[in-house]
Design a protein around this motif. Structure first.
Motif, PDB file in Angstrom:
ATOM      1  N   GLU A 124       0.820  -1.210   0.000  1.00  0.00           N
ATOM      2  CA  GLU A 124       0.000   0.000   0.000  1.00  0.00           C
ATOM      3  C   GLU A 124       0.861   1.269   0.000  1.00  0.00           C
ATOM      4  O   GLU A 124       0.450   2.296  -0.544  1.00  0.00           O
ATOM      5  N   MET A 125       2.030   1.202   0.610  1.00  0.00           N
ATOM      6  CA  MET A 125       2.913   2.372   0.624  1.00  0.00           C
ATOM      7  C   MET A 125       3.464   2.644  -0.772  1.00  0.00           C
ATOM      8  O   MET A 125       3.565   3.801  -1.188  1.00  0.00           O
ATOM      9  N   TYR A 126       3.801   1.586  -1.491  1.00  0.00           N
ATOM     10  CA  TYR A 126       4.267   1.765  -2.873  1.00  0.00           C
ATOM     11  C   TYR A 126       3.139   2.304  -3.753  1.00  0.00           C
ATOM     12  O   TYR A 126       3.368   3.138  -4.619  1.00  0.00           O
ATOM     13  N   GLN A 127       1.915   1.832  -3.512  1.00  0.00           N
ATOM     14  CA  GLN A 127       0.767   2.353  -4.255  1.00  0.00           C
ATOM     15  C   GLN A 127       0.578   3.841  -3.958  1.00  0.00           C
ATOM     16  O   GLN A 127       0.352   4.636  -4.873  1.00  0.00           O
ATOM     17  N   PHE A 128       0.678   4.203  -2.684  1.00  0.00           N
ATOM     18  CA  PHE A 128       0.563   5.606  -2.290  1.00  0.00           C
ATOM     19  C   PHE A 128       1.635   6.448  -2.986  1.00  0.00           C
ATOM     20  O   PHE A 128       1.345   7.502  -3.545  1.00  0.00           O
ATOM     21  N   ARG A 129       2.870   5.941  -2.972  1.00  0.00           N
ATOM     22  CA  ARG A 129       3.979   6.654  -3.623  1.00  0.00           C
ATOM     23  C   ARG A 129       3.689   6.867  -5.103  1.00  0.00           C
ATOM     24  O   ARG A 129       3.788   7.983  -5.615  1.00  0.00           O
ATOM     25  N   ASP A 130       3.315   5.793  -5.768  1.00  0.00           N
ATOM     26  CA  ASP A 130       3.090   5.874  -7.214  1.00  0.00           C
ATOM     27  C   ASP A 130       1.914   6.782  -7.562  1.00  0.00           C
ATOM     28  O   ASP A 130       1.951   7.491  -8.575  1.00  0.00           O
ATOM     29  N   GLN A 131       0.892   6.780  -6.725  1.00  0.00           N
ATOM     30  CA  GLN A 131      -0.253   7.680  -6.948  1.00  0.00           C
ATOM     31  C   GLN A 131       0.167   9.138  -6.807  1.00  0.00           C
ATOM     32  O   GLN A 131      -0.212   9.981  -7.618  1.00  0.00           O
ATOM     33  N   ARG A 132       0.940   9.451  -5.752  1.00  0.00           N
ATOM     34  CA  ARG A 132       1.392  10.840  -5.553  1.00  0.00           C
ATOM     35  C   ARG A 132       2.299  11.281  -6.703  1.00  0.00           C
ATOM     36  O   ARG A 132       2.197  12.412  -7.175  1.00  0.00           O
ATOM     37  N   VAL A 133       3.156  10.401  -7.152  1.00  0.00           N
ATOM     38  CA  VAL A 133       4.053  10.746  -8.264  1.00  0.00           C
ATOM     39  C   VAL A 133       3.237  11.124  -9.489  1.00  0.00           C
ATOM     40  O   VAL A 133       3.504  12.133 -10.150  1.00  0.00           O
ATOM     41  N   LYS A 134       2.231  10.338  -9.782  1.00  0.00           N
ATOM     42  CA  LYS A 134       1.391  10.593 -10.960  1.00  0.00           C
ATOM     43  C   LYS A 134       0.534  11.841 -10.781  1.00  0.00           C
ATOM     44  O   LYS A 134       0.518  12.723 -11.635  1.00  0.00           O
ATOM     45  N   GLU A 135      -0.170  11.925  -9.653  1.00  0.00           N
ATOM     46  CA  GLU A 135      -1.071  13.057  -9.413  1.00  0.00           C
ATOM     47  C   GLU A 135      -0.330  14.386  -9.306  1.00  0.00           C
ATOM     48  O   GLU A 135      -0.826  15.411  -9.745  1.00  0.00           O
ATOM     49  N   ASN A 192       2.801  14.985 -10.429  1.00  0.00           N
ATOM     50  CA  ASN A 192       3.821  15.125 -11.468  1.00  0.00           C
ATOM     51  C   ASN A 192       5.220  15.319 -10.877  1.00  0.00           C
ATOM     52  O   ASN A 192       5.939  16.253 -11.218  1.00  0.00           O
ATOM     53  N   LEU A 193       5.603  14.402  -9.992  1.00  0.00           N
ATOM     54  CA  LEU A 193       6.895  14.493  -9.317  1.00  0.00           C
ATOM     55  C   LEU A 193       8.002  13.902 -10.170  1.00  0.00           C
ATOM     56  O   LEU A 193       7.805  12.907 -10.870  1.00  0.00           O
ATOM     57  N   ASN A 194       9.168  14.505 -10.083  1.00  0.00           N
ATOM     58  CA  ASN A 194      10.363  13.954 -10.703  1.00  0.00           C
ATOM     59  C   ASN A 194      11.000  13.029  -9.665  1.00  0.00           C
ATOM     60  O   ASN A 194      11.845  13.434  -8.886  1.00  0.00           O
ATOM     61  N   LEU A 195      10.536  11.782  -9.634  1.00  0.00           N
ATOM     62  CA  LEU A 195      10.969  10.828  -8.616  1.00  0.00           C
ATOM     63  C   LEU A 195      12.144  10.002  -9.112  1.00  0.00           C
ATOM     64  O   LEU A 195      12.095   9.400 -10.182  1.00  0.00           O
TER      65      LEU A 195
END
Length: 116
Positions: free
Chosen positions: A65-76, A78-81
């Motif tokens: 769930e933490m990886y899902q949270f990370r990936d959602q924030r990156v997409k929403e 527009n983070l340069n992760l």
């Protein structure tokens, strides 16, 4: 202005100053509550778009769930992760227990007292 708003404004000011004074700035993001709060403040400081990279050091020990949270924030947002992993140590089987033992040994080597 209440106390919390003053703290938020001061934090935003510091973030902006750091960005303008230092070259090649980045932010570490563990996906924990503290670094996620800092990430939110960075978004506020730059009106929704963070102009520097966000670095996540992936230990592979987080809940899915933490990886899902990370990936959602990156997409929403527009983070340069940038995701970093120590593949060599992960292949060697470095686990949390082994890492904790290594850290305790290092603390003892540096003449700090520990109870374990």
């Amino acid at each position: 202005m209440d106390h919390l708003s003053r703290l938020e404004n001061k934090s935003i000011y510091i973030i902006r100053e750091a960005y303008y004074r230092f070259k090649n700035i980045a932010m570490l993001w563990s996906i924990g509550k503290d670094s996620t709060t800092l990430l939110w403040l960075c978004r506020k400081a730059f009106f929704g778009h963070i102009p520097f990279p966000i670095i996540h050091i992936d230990t592979s020990y987080k809940f899915p769930e933490m990886y899902q949270f990370r990936d959602q924030r990156v997409k929403e947002w527009n983070l340069n992760l940038l995701i970093a992993k120590n593949e060599e140590k992960l292949k060697e089987g470095m686990g949390q227990e082994r890492e904790a033992i290594r850290l305790l040994q290092r603390i003892e080597d540096e003449c700090f007292k520990t109870d374990h």
